[in-house]
Scaffold this motif. Structure first.
Motif, PDB file in Angstrom:
ATOM      1  N   LYS A 185       7.633  -3.269  -9.727  1.00 37.77           N
ATOM      2  CA  LYS A 185       7.950  -4.176 -10.655  1.00 37.77           C
ATOM      3  C   LYS A 185       9.176  -4.997  -9.943  1.00 37.77           C
ATOM      4  O   LYS A 185       8.888  -6.391 -10.207  1.00 37.77           O
ATOM      5  CB  LYS A 185       8.553  -3.308 -11.549  1.00 37.77           C
ATOM      6  N   LYS A 197       9.021   1.290  -9.642  1.00 35.72           N
ATOM      7  CA  LYS A 197      10.276   0.481  -9.892  1.00 35.72           C
ATOM      8  C   LYS A 197      10.322  -0.890  -8.669  1.00 35.72           C
ATOM      9  O   LYS A 197      10.528  -1.811  -8.926  1.00 35.72           O
ATOM     10  CB  LYS A 197      11.708   1.114  -9.631  1.00 35.72           C
ATOM     11  N   ASP A 200       5.993   4.910 -17.441  1.00 38.10           N
ATOM     12  CA  ASP A 200       6.933   4.509 -18.047  1.00 38.10           C
ATOM     13  C   ASP A 200       6.967   4.520 -19.525  1.00 38.10           C
ATOM     14  O   ASP A 200       8.032   4.559 -20.528  1.00 38.10           O
ATOM     15  CB  ASP A 200       7.936   2.987 -17.839  1.00 38.10           C
TER      16      ASP A 200
END
Length: 316
Positions: free
Chosen positions: A17, A14, A187
């Protein structure tokens, strides 16, 4: 990923990203009252990139900044707007790499799937095996129109699973194993076991893929090189590795260059096709000289066309 209960790995992904997105838009510094970082904008109000040919497939790449791998969510892309009186217009070769895989695999069946949507076909296989649909895809009896209509219905109802199927198709074609899929896309795949099961469905539904892969790797190993239809030459040095088993038998496994060999023929040929298209567009229509061809992204071209002439130029 070797420790699925450890919450650190999802957080790292995360963070990466978010860091990538901030690299595009920058960070607001409240104490200074201004934004810092982000994509550099020239005096002409445009973001300029540098095109190189670093990949061994001889694809074009974009660096400083990379304009070919922007997030798909649309937030970053919405920052780019056309000049007054112009429209940003994109044209692409639909499923070009999948169709080239079919070409090199000498498989009319896979070419048909590529035209119709091989990831849609896999999506249907996954959904049926999971008991989520009862319909069976029968390539021998169903027409293209029937399959297109069916795939469209599945896309509307099960688009999230369709995106998973895309990862399986593209990853599997170029030699990515289940563990690598799970590590790269946690994911998308909730476990390595899930990735293994989905890849098995794909390769069983498309047996021409393992055959093509084995042929390509063996040829690259024996000849130490591959040459695509555009005469691009790629040499290979570590295609396969061998180890002797306790019983004296020798076991072969793919080496570091095996996946490069698989990627080279479809991706390198696609690179040649798109370059040929760019040269043709410039020779016939002067798209670069007019400043209308802005960017090349693997299988697509981005244009800046006069809004009043979009339909006319799009038809060309």
């Amino acid at each position: 990923v070797s420790y699925p209960s450890d919450t650190l790995y999802p957080l790292v992904l995360k963070y990466r990203k978010a860091e990538k997105q901030l690299g595009y838009v920058g960070v607001y510094e409240p104490l200074e009252g201004k934004w810092s970082g982000g994509m550099p904008v020239g005096k002409d109000g445009r973001v300029h990139t540098t095109i190189s040919r670093n990949p061994s497939t001889l694809r074009f790449t974009s660096i400083a900044p990379n304009l070919q791998t922007q997030p798909r969510d649309g937030a970053i892309r919405s920052l780019f707007i056309a000049d007054p009186g112009y429209t940003l217009w994109e044209a692409d070769y639909s499923a070009i790499e999948a169709r080239l895989v079919a070409y090199f695999a000498r498989s009319p069946v896979y070419d048909r799937l590529a035209r119709l949507g091989v990831h849609d076909y896999l999506n249907a296989q996954i959904l049926r095996q999971r008991g989520m649909i009862s319909d069976e895809v029968t390539l021998e009896t169903q027409s293209d129109a029937e399959l297109k209509r069916f795939f469209k219905e599945l896309k509307a109802k099960f688009n999230e699973m369709r995106e998973v199927a895309k990862r399986v198709v593209h990853g599997s074609n170029y030699g990515m194993g289940p563990r690598e899929m799970y590590r790269n896309y946690p994911d998308v795949f909730d476990s390595e076991k899930t990735a293994t099961a989905l890849q098995r469905i794909y390769l069983e539904a498309c047996p021409m893929i393992p055959r093509w892969q084995e042929e390509t790797v063996t040829r690259a190993e024996e000849e130490a090189e591959l040459r695509n239809p555009f005469a691009y030459l790629h040499r290979f040095w570590n295609v396969c590795e061998y180890s002797q088993m306790p019983d004296g038998e020798w076991k072969r496994k793919w080496g570091l260059d095996a996946k490069r060999a698989l990627a080279f023929m479809p991706q390198g040929t696609a690179a040649g096709v798109i370059k040929e298209a760019m040269l043709s567009l410039e020779a016939e229509l002067g798209m670069t000289t007019r400043g209308w061809l802005l960017l090349q992204v693997h299988d697509s071209l981005l244009f800046r066309l006069p809004s009043a002439e979009v339909d006319e130029w799009g038809a060309k």
